[in-house]
Design a protein around this motif. Structure first.
Motif, PDB file in Angstrom:
ATOM      1  N   LYS A  15      15.590   4.636  27.154  1.00 30.21           N
ATOM      2  CA  LYS A  15      15.398   5.942  27.589  1.00 30.21           C
ATOM      3  C   LYS A  15      16.073   7.042  26.419  1.00 30.21           C
ATOM      4  CE  LYS A  15      17.106   4.496  31.996  1.00 30.21           C
ATOM      5  NZ  LYS A  15      18.452   4.123  32.416  1.00 30.21           N
ATOM      6  N   ASN A  16      16.481   6.338  25.441  1.00 29.68           N
ATOM      7  CA  ASN A  16      16.932   7.495  24.356  1.00 29.68           C
ATOM      8  C   ASN A  16      16.754   6.714  22.778  1.00 29.68           C
ATOM      9  OD1 ASN A  16      18.242   9.250  22.761  1.00 29.68           O
ATOM     10  ND2 ASN A  16      20.289   8.814  23.718  1.00 29.68           N
ATOM     11  N   ASP A  17      15.580   7.282  22.124  1.00 27.50           N
ATOM     12  CA  ASP A  17      15.433   6.738  20.946  1.00 27.50           C
ATOM     13  C   ASP A  17      16.545   7.188  20.016  1.00 27.50           C
ATOM     14  OD1 ASP A  17      13.134   5.457  21.788  1.00 27.50           O
ATOM     15  OD2 ASP A  17      11.860   6.683  20.626  1.00 27.50           O
ATOM     16  N   TYR A  18      17.360   8.010  20.005  1.00 26.72           N
ATOM     17  CA  TYR A  18      17.951   8.628  19.183  1.00 26.72           C
ATOM     18  C   TYR A  18      19.612   8.353  19.570  1.00 26.72           C
ATOM     19  CZ  TYR A  18      14.028  11.433  18.412  1.00 26.72           C
ATOM     20  OH  TYR A  18      12.464  11.705  18.446  1.00 26.72           O
ATOM     21  N   LEU A  19      19.696   7.367  20.113  1.00 25.09           N
ATOM     22  CA  LEU A  19      21.256   6.944  20.606  1.00 25.09           C
ATOM     23  C   LEU A  19      22.004   6.377  19.134  1.00 25.09           C
ATOM     24  CD1 LEU A  19      23.034   6.331  23.008  1.00 25.09           C
ATOM     25  CD2 LEU A  19      22.221   4.177  22.865  1.00 25.09           C
ATOM     26  N   SER A  20      23.084   6.667  18.843  1.00 22.33           N
ATOM     27  CA  SER A  20      23.908   6.489  17.955  1.00 22.33           C
ATOM     28  C   SER A  20      25.217   6.325  18.226  1.00 22.33           C
ATOM     29  CB  SER A  20      23.502   7.265  16.707  1.00 22.33           C
ATOM     30  OG  SER A  20      24.300   6.822  15.703  1.00 22.33           O
ATOM     31  N   PRO A  21      25.967   5.146  17.947  1.00 19.64           N
ATOM     32  CA  PRO A  21      27.433   4.994  18.127  1.00 19.64           C
ATOM     33  C   PRO A  21      27.928   5.998  16.874  1.00 19.64           C
ATOM     34  CG  PRO A  21      26.674   3.009  17.825  1.00 19.64           C
ATOM     35  CD  PRO A  21      25.376   3.807  17.519  1.00 19.64           C
ATOM     36  N   TYR A  22      27.210   6.405  16.092  1.00 19.88           N
ATOM     37  CA  TYR A  22      27.965   7.057  14.863  1.00 19.88           C
ATOM     38  C   TYR A  22      27.459   8.323  14.647  1.00 19.88           C
ATOM     39  CZ  TYR A  22      27.825   2.142  14.516  1.00 19.88           C
ATOM     40  OH  TYR A  22      27.986   0.758  14.495  1.00 19.88           O
ATOM     41  N   SER A  23      27.153   9.345  15.639  1.00 17.77           N
ATOM     42  CA  SER A  23      26.717  10.352  15.726  1.00 17.77           C
ATOM     43  C   SER A  23      25.510  10.882  14.733  1.00 17.77           C
ATOM     44  CB  SER A  23      27.883  11.383  15.359  1.00 17.77           C
ATOM     45  OG  SER A  23      28.911  11.192  16.050  1.00 17.77           O
ATOM     46  N   PHE A  24      24.913   9.996  14.318  1.00 21.88           N
ATOM     47  CA  PHE A  24      23.699  10.024  13.537  1.00 21.88           C
ATOM     48  C   PHE A  24      22.815   8.844  13.312  1.00 21.88           C
ATOM     49  CE2 PHE A  24      22.099  11.067   9.013  1.00 21.88           C
ATOM     50  CZ  PHE A  24      21.090  12.088   9.308  1.00 21.88           C
ATOM     51  N   CYS A  27       0.853  -1.222  -0.022  1.00 19.99           N
ATOM     52  CA  CYS A  27      -0.026   0.051   0.294  1.00 19.99           C
ATOM     53  C   CYS A  27       0.839   1.311  -0.118  1.00 19.99           C
ATOM     54  CB  CYS A  27      -0.967  -0.262   1.298  1.00 19.99           C
ATOM     55  SG  CYS A  27      -0.178   0.172   2.806  1.00 19.99           S
ATOM     56  N   LEU A  28       0.086   2.515  -0.270  1.00 23.07           N
ATOM     57  CA  LEU A  28       0.895   3.567  -0.078  1.00 23.07           C
ATOM     58  C   LEU A  28       0.689   4.308   1.317  1.00 23.07           C
ATOM     59  CD1 LEU A  28      -0.021   5.367  -3.244  1.00 23.07           C
ATOM     60  CD2 LEU A  28       2.028   4.044  -2.817  1.00 23.07           C
ATOM     61  N   LEU A  29       1.899   4.787   1.746  1.00 23.81           N
ATOM     62  CA  LEU A  29       1.807   5.369   3.280  1.00 23.81           C
ATOM     63  C   LEU A  29       1.910   7.050   3.207  1.00 23.81           C
ATOM     64  CD1 LEU A  29       4.285   3.196   4.967  1.00 23.81           C
ATOM     65  CD2 LEU A  29       1.584   2.780   5.359  1.00 23.81           C
ATOM     66  N   LYS A  30       1.632   7.767   4.245  1.00 23.36           N
ATOM     67  CA  LYS A  30       2.209   8.977   4.668  1.00 23.36           C
ATOM     68  C   LYS A  30       2.885   9.056   5.715  1.00 23.36           C
ATOM     69  CE  LYS A  30      -1.662  11.157   6.655  1.00 23.36           C
ATOM     70  NZ  LYS A  30      -2.620  12.347   6.789  1.00 23.36           N
ATOM     71  N   SER A  31       3.840   9.740   5.955  1.00 26.82           N
ATOM     72  CA  SER A  31       4.513   9.987   7.310  1.00 26.82           C
ATOM     73  C   SER A  31       3.844  10.937   8.051  1.00 26.82           C
ATOM     74  CB  SER A  31       6.159  10.496   7.001  1.00 26.82           C
ATOM     75  OG  SER A  31       6.723   9.986   6.138  1.00 26.82           O
ATOM     76  N   ASN A  53      12.274  10.626   7.058  1.00 22.77           N
ATOM     77  CA  ASN A  53      11.991  11.939   7.528  1.00 22.77           C
ATOM     78  C   ASN A  53      12.894  12.864   8.038  1.00 22.77           C
ATOM     79  OD1 ASN A  53       9.126  12.134   6.733  1.00 22.77           O
ATOM     80  ND2 ASN A  53       9.370   9.972   7.873  1.00 22.77           N
ATOM     81  N   THR A  54      14.295  12.358   8.093  1.00 25.46           N
ATOM     82  CA  THR A  54      15.331  13.172   8.713  1.00 25.46           C
ATOM     83  C   THR A  54      16.266  13.536   7.701  1.00 25.46           C
ATOM     84  OG1 THR A  54      14.976  11.535  10.746  1.00 25.46           O
ATOM     85  CG2 THR A  54      17.157  13.151  10.598  1.00 25.46           C
ATOM     86  N   PRO A  55      16.591  14.762   7.339  1.00 23.06           N
ATOM     87  CA  PRO A  55      17.435  15.204   6.334  1.00 23.06           C
ATOM     88  C   PRO A  55      18.757  14.499   6.539  1.00 23.06           C
ATOM     89  CG  PRO A  55      16.253  17.080   7.321  1.00 23.06           C
ATOM     90  CD  PRO A  55      16.168  15.943   8.396  1.00 23.06           C
ATOM     91  N   PHE A  56      19.509  14.083   5.521  1.00 19.82           N
ATOM     92  CA  PHE A  56      20.610  13.273   5.575  1.00 19.82           C
ATOM     93  C   PHE A  56      21.867  14.594   5.395  1.00 19.82           C
ATOM     94  CE2 PHE A  56      19.023   9.019   3.329  1.00 19.82           C
ATOM     95  CZ  PHE A  56      18.323   8.887   4.548  1.00 19.82           C
ATOM     96  N   ALA A 110       5.728   8.521  19.148  1.00 24.55           N
ATOM     97  CA  ALA A 110       6.288   7.426  18.124  1.00 24.55           C
ATOM     98  C   ALA A 110       7.751   7.343  18.173  1.00 24.55           C
ATOM     99  CB  ALA A 110       5.749   7.555  16.599  1.00 24.55           C
ATOM    100  N   PHE A 111       8.166   6.196  17.940  1.00 23.09           N
ATOM    101  CA  PHE A 111       9.847   5.774  18.023  1.00 23.09           C
ATOM    102  C   PHE A 111      10.616   6.904  17.092  1.00 23.09           C
ATOM    103  CE2 PHE A 111      13.419   3.527  16.289  1.00 23.09           C
ATOM    104  CZ  PHE A 111      14.423   3.461  17.376  1.00 23.09           C
ATOM    105  N   GLN A 112      11.405   7.662  17.760  1.00 21.74           N
ATOM    106  CA  GLN A 112      12.133   8.888  16.928  1.00 21.74           C
ATOM    107  C   GLN A 112      11.351   9.856  16.133  1.00 21.74           C
ATOM    108  OE1 GLN A 112      14.496   6.455  14.002  1.00 21.74           O
ATOM    109  NE2 GLN A 112      16.194   6.104  15.604  1.00 21.74           N
ATOM    110  N   GLY A 113      10.080   9.784  16.756  1.00 19.90           N
ATOM    111  CA  GLY A 113       9.287  10.960  16.405  1.00 19.90           C
ATOM    112  C   GLY A 113       8.551  10.735  15.021  1.00 19.90           C
TER     113      GLY A 113
END
Ligand code: RAM
Length: 544
Positions: A508-517, A50-54, A127-130, A60-63
């Motif tokens: 406690k932190n949905d945005y955790l990254s070992p790679y700064s992104f 199907c088709l989706l929208k963000s 949905n996150t600019p690269f 929600a996880f990471q917003g």
């Protein structure tokens, strides 16, 4: 790496020799055996559903979350020049190649069409600019591609393999003189996980059934022509991930040939001094990540081979690779100080120890524990291969290391091991000393409880580390705690919408990254698939 030594002999000749390659006579046949065990990948044609929208949603996880908006015909049967953008949902995580067709629907195509595709494992990736890219790993891992297409009606296949559930298409350029539609999107998904997995008992709690399903999806996606660590990133064989994957495979898909292939590949690509490389690549020809060694990973090769032998009874392979086992232990024992404590300063070499994605973790005690664990497993392997005579001293060293750790690293009053000069308390220090057999179950329980309850104790970050925590809990009879942790931790990812388990997860932190992104994190990651192993291996704990 050939080290050339110039030896001046009595002032008369100059002789050139090479530092010895300890596997010189075996490498070729090991590579051939790896090749012979290469699996034929199962290919499945999958269609988007199907088709989706963000939708932005702070809960929600990471917003971000996805909402269904239409069926695929509302893409396939309309002008893409008008639509300009669409997100297709494949309904589950896939690893494979995408094909589609462009159809001219008005006038003659007089120019190419330029499209941008973005593939995502989780909604926030779309949905996150690269750019500008802040990450510390290559920007090229992110799954966006721009294509300029002049062929109409033909099937077009994007050459790059993607790992994803969601596919976004954006129009970047089209002629004003004709219109077109996009249709027939398919993914040819691949895996080498072809075995049939065992059904869980009816008594299994629904949440555990779901965790088991997501674990198996994760492993299936990572099982390609090697056990990859992540089909999105890094797409290669890492020893630490492999050890865990091969054990889950034993309790699920049972593709033991894949395990054999990976054992041989790692061995064939080891350094000349015998040390394994931490990770290896398959293409264009098998090669290691040169110079990258991780001592805790190297040692886990031995336990992987032991488990493989116990599962398959393939003595031929185990005997063939026995020298690799010996060399990993020998190298690690070179770091013992006079008191039988693992001490990196003993050798003037740079040393990488992993254990977890946590810079704060002091790894001294964990390494002491893992080395004892390895000695014990390697002795077991020696017994099964009638090689005990060759490694008589290992059992004694293991006992001496336990004694030394209890004397120098254990604080009897608190019942815990403290690590390093700062006497750091961490869960992983207790975990590895429990797995080494240094503590009785009741001592182990006490140590873990103190480390878990203390507010200053360092807690695990990656599912890789949580795996060993659960293993340690089971080893010291903390069955309820193990079950609760599995449900809380991996169930936490399921509750946040995981189709496959993630490389890092901190509730406690949905945005955790070992790679700064965080978009460059892998969201289908090998070392996170281990609940299925626990659930199948210990039905009394997890299937009731
Ligand atoms: C990363 C990957 C991989 C892991 C290594 C140490 O590159 O997540 O799975 O084994 O780190």
């Amino acid at each position: 790496m050939k080290k050339t030594l110039l030896i001046l002999l009595t002032g008369l000749f100059i002789v050139t020799t090479s530092a010895r390659d300890v596997y010189q006579t075996q490498r070729h046949s090991w590579l051939e055996k790896a090749e012979a065990a290469k699996p034929v990948l199962l290919k499945t044609i999958c269609n988007p559903i199907c088709l989706l929208k963000s939708v932005h949603d702070s809960n929600a996880f990471q917003g971000w979350k996805m909402e269904r908006i239409a069926d695929m015909d509302s893409l396939y049967k309309v002008s893409f020049k008008t639509k300009k953008e669409a997100i297709a949902d494949f309904g589950r995580h896939l690893t494979g190649n995408i094909s589609f067709r462009l159809k001219a629907i008005d006038n003659t195509p007089d120019a190419p069409v330029r499209l941008k595709f973005t593939f995502a494992e989780v909604p926030a990736e779309l949905n996150t600019p690269f750019d500008p890219y802040p990450g510390v790993l290559s920007r090229a891992w992110l799954q966006d591609e721009i294509m300029t297409i002049s062929q109409f009606d033909d099937e077009i296949t994007i050459p790059r393999r993607f790992a994803f559930r969601y596919m976004k298409i954006e129009l970047l350029g089209a002629s004003p003189y004709f219109d077109f539609s996009i249709s027939g999107i398919t993914c040819t998904a691949t895996t080498s996980a072809i075995g049939i997995t065992q059904k869980l008992a009816d008594t299994t709690p629904p949440v555990i059934k779901e965790i088991n399903r997501v674990s198996l999806e994760t492993l299936k996606e990572c099982m390609q022509s090697v056990y990859e660590d992540g089909p999105k990133r890094d797409r290669r064989l890492w020893i630490g991930d492999f050890y865990l994957q091969s054990q889950v495979n034993t309790y699920s898909f049972k593709n033991h040939n894949l395990t054999k292939r990976c054992l041989y590949l790692l061995a064939a690509l080891a350094a000349d001094d015998g040390q394994l490389h931490a990770d290896v690549f398959e293409t264009p020809i098998p090669h290691p990540q040169l110079g990258v060694h991780c001592l805790d990973y190297s040692l886990l090769f031995n336990s992987t081979l032991l488990e493989y032998l116990k599962t398959t009874n393939d003595k031929e392979t185990a005997l063939d690779l026995w020298p690799v086992v010996q060399n990993q232990v020998k190298y690690a024992l070179g770091f013992l100080n006079g008191n039988n404590i693992f001490d990196p300063s003993v050798k003037k070499e740079s040393l990488w120890l992993f254990f977890d994605w946590n810079d704060k973790l002091d790894k001294t005690v964990a390494m002491q524990g893992l080395l004892i664990f390895t000695l014990n497993n390697s002795c077991q392997l020696a017994r099964l291969l009638n090689k005990e005579q060759e490694v008589k001293e290992w059992a004694t060293i293991s006992l001496q290391m336990i004694k030394a750790a209890k004397k120098e690293m254990f604080v009897p009053k608190q019942g815990v091991f403290l690590s390093g000069n700062q006497h750091q308390l961490s869960q992983l220090s207790q975990v590895w000393m429990i797995l080494s057999g240094a503590l009785t179950p009741s001592e182990g329980q006490k140590a873990l409880k103190v480390a878990i309850e203390s507010p200053i104790s360092i807690y695990p970050v990656a599912p890789y580390a949580y795996h060993y925590l659960i293993e340690a809990m089971i080893k010291c009879n903390m069955k309820n705690e193990a079950k609760k942790l599995l449900i809380d931790y991996w169930g936490g990812m399921v509750n946040k919408g995981a189709d496959t388990f993630w490389e890092v997860y901190d509730a406690k932190n949905d945005y955790l990254s070992p790679y700064s992104f965080y978009p460059v994190n892998s969201y289908c990651h090998a070392w996170s698939c281990t609940p299925a192993y626990f659930i199948q291996k210990y039905p009394d704990i997890f299937q009731k």
